[in-house]
Design an enzyme around this catalytic site. Sequence first.
Site, PDB file in Angstrom:
ATOM      1  CG  ASP A  56      44.896  11.444  74.609  1.00  0.00           C
ATOM      2  OD1 ASP A  56      43.884  10.989  74.424  1.00  0.00           O
ATOM      3  OD2 ASP A  56      45.372  11.694  73.338  1.00  0.00           O
ATOM      4  CG  ASP A  80      48.688   8.340  73.632  1.00  0.00           C
ATOM      5  OD1 ASP A  80      48.091   8.324  74.664  1.00  0.00           O
ATOM      6  OD2 ASP A  80      47.942   8.030  72.762  1.00  0.00           O
ATOM      7  CG  ASP A 120      45.922   5.572  61.674  1.00  0.00           C
ATOM      8  OD1 ASP A 120      47.049   5.979  61.965  1.00  0.00           O
ATOM      9  OD2 ASP A 120      44.711   5.901  61.980  1.00  0.00           O
TER      10      ASP A 120
HETATM   11  N1  CTP Z   1      46.322   4.569  65.668  1.00  0.00           N
HETATM   12  C1  CTP Z   1      46.506   3.678  64.425  1.00  0.00           C
HETATM   13  N2  CTP Z   1      45.493   2.995  63.994  1.00  0.00           N
HETATM   14  C2  CTP Z   1      44.244   3.140  64.607  1.00  0.00           C
HETATM   15  C3  CTP Z   1      43.929   3.989  65.802  1.00  0.00           C
HETATM   16  C4  CTP Z   1      45.301   4.510  66.524  1.00  0.00           C
HETATM   17  O1  CTP Z   1      47.651   3.621  63.997  1.00  0.00           O
HETATM   18  N3  CTP Z   1      43.219   2.491  63.827  1.00  0.00           N
HETATM   19  C5  CTP Z   1      47.723   4.936  66.282  1.00  0.00           C
HETATM   20  C6  CTP Z   1      47.964   6.432  65.626  1.00  0.00           C
HETATM   21  O2  CTP Z   1      49.308   6.555  65.683  1.00  0.00           O
HETATM   22  C7  CTP Z   1      47.372   7.326  66.460  1.00  0.00           C
HETATM   23  C8  CTP Z   1      47.608   6.799  67.955  1.00  0.00           C
HETATM   24  O3  CTP Z   1      47.289   5.353  67.662  1.00  0.00           O
HETATM   25  O4  CTP Z   1      47.957   8.740  66.463  1.00  0.00           O
HETATM   26  C9  CTP Z   1      46.555   7.223  68.942  1.00  0.00           C
HETATM   27  O5  CTP Z   1      45.080   7.045  68.342  1.00  0.00           O
HETATM   28  P1  CTP Z   1      43.886   7.866  68.629  1.00  0.00           P
HETATM   29  O6  CTP Z   1      44.046   8.442  70.207  1.00  0.00           O
HETATM   30  O7  CTP Z   1      42.859   7.281  68.033  1.00  0.00           O
HETATM   31  O8  CTP Z   1      44.288   9.122  67.818  1.00  0.00           O
HETATM   32  P2  CTP Z   1      44.916  10.554  68.178  1.00  0.00           P
HETATM   33  O9  CTP Z   1      46.067  10.475  66.946  1.00  0.00           O
HETATM   34  O10 CTP Z   1      45.474  10.643  69.315  1.00  0.00           O
HETATM   35  O11 CTP Z   1      44.440  11.528  67.953  1.00  0.00           O
HETATM   36  P3  CTP Z   1      43.145  12.371  68.484  1.00  0.00           P
HETATM   37  O12 CTP Z   1      42.917  11.727  70.080  1.00  0.00           O
HETATM   38  O13 CTP Z   1      43.668  13.811  68.400  1.00  0.00           O
HETATM   39  O14 CTP Z   1      41.983  12.322  67.880  1.00  0.00           O
END
Ligand code: CTP
Length: 429
Positions: A60, A62, A133
């Site tokens: 996705d 964002d 994170d």
């Molecule tokens: N994020 C974070 N801490 C978390 C969850 C999310 O900092 N506990 C931030 C990160 O920058 C992450 C973004 O929010 O890249 C989006 O989170 P997520 O959708 O969970 O992961 P993606 O990085 O998009 O990876 P994927 O969907 O491919 O697993």
Amino acid sequence: MMKTGTSEPHILPRSAHPISRKDIDPDALKVLYRLHRSGFKAYLVGGAVRDLLLGKKPKDFDVATDARPGQIKKLFANCFLIGRRFRLAHIRFKGGKIIEVATFRREPHELDEPEADKNNTFGTPMEDAFRRDITINALFYDIGNFSIIDYVGGLEDIRQRRVCIVGDPSVRYTEDPVRMWRVIRYASRQNFSIEEETARAIEIHRELLATSSGSRLFEELNKDILSGFSTPFFRMMASYHMLGVILGGIGKKVEQTHGMMTALLRLLETLDAASRKGDGVSQNIAYSILFWPWVQGILREKGSLAGDRMKLLADEFMAASMPIILPKVLRTNVIHTLYILDRMMNGMRTGRMKWMLTKRAHYPDAAVLFSLLEYGHINQGQDPFLHAFRMKYPDHAGERKEKVQRKRRRRYRKSSKHQVEASGREAAR
Ligand code: CTP
């Protein structure tokens, strides 16, 4: 090396990186451009930037911006504000596609703010990068000049193929222990190493994960078990002794029993192949695979003494005190499915099988599992268990017996129908 929030960003111009606009979802581009033309900062953020830099197709797209939720809503007719704690904008497009737009935010500080402000703690782009994170998840792609903005050293970590926590790992894990899980998720999925301090702090703090909410742990496991990368994920979780933390006694047993761990990894490879092929593996099947090596161990150890094997499994699940909370219906389904699978495996060994097994509600899932275990893929079109059983035991008496019983019942029904008709005719006379 620890990543702190004082540095100037490293900016990589368009000519120095491979991200092209043609690889960005056209609707995400529309959102980015409209925000930018309206005078706001508009960055593609998170997993999309990471995946594009790694040459992968993002799941996705964002967006992060300095526009406030109300301002975003005014710009897009198809915008819906969601979330109580932090308001996010969802821009909806055709086919149910959603582009998520978040205002830059920072970690709320305990001391310097009144309670009310903790919900919408807006911040600068730098603060937004430092609240994330993992460094490779904290890169920004700026639609204003197509550059990549890196406050946290994520570009170098991508180059070095390693996962590194943003900030002090001990502090970040204590704030939210699920970050340890996410470090392992991204390292195992990308086949990256884990930066030294990021890894060492997991060894120190891993037990903290058991204090996270059980339903949140379940949500996290759902993301990994059907990701197509469950094998490297579970292998790495076990190497950090994290299975014992999230799955209690079950995880500990699997980690400590070489044969069980090997069997689990072999099964997960099959699960990953099926997930990637898009074979539509259900949640019940995935979790049944996860617990099967452990269930086999329990049944081998205590099954012959137990009057009711299903109850034995239910009791053992309870006794394992898993911090992760499986919904009750899923746990029951897994127990029923594995109970039937065990009967199938026994039947294949002994040539004896009760055909009533095939009438059970969980039989179809158990048959799919059987197929995955025996053939390594889901056998479409025919009942894989019955097929295998008939091939091995063509003269099995149980089948004949059932046919005879069915015939008898039919004969009985016929005669009782005749009787009703006869008595009806009697009455008419
Ligand atoms: N994020 C974070 N801490 C978390 C969850 C999310 O900092 N506990 C931030 C990160 O920058 C992450 C973004 O929010 O890249 C989006 O989170 P997520 O959708 O969970 O992961 P993606 O990085 O998009 O990876 P994927 O969907 O491919 O697993």
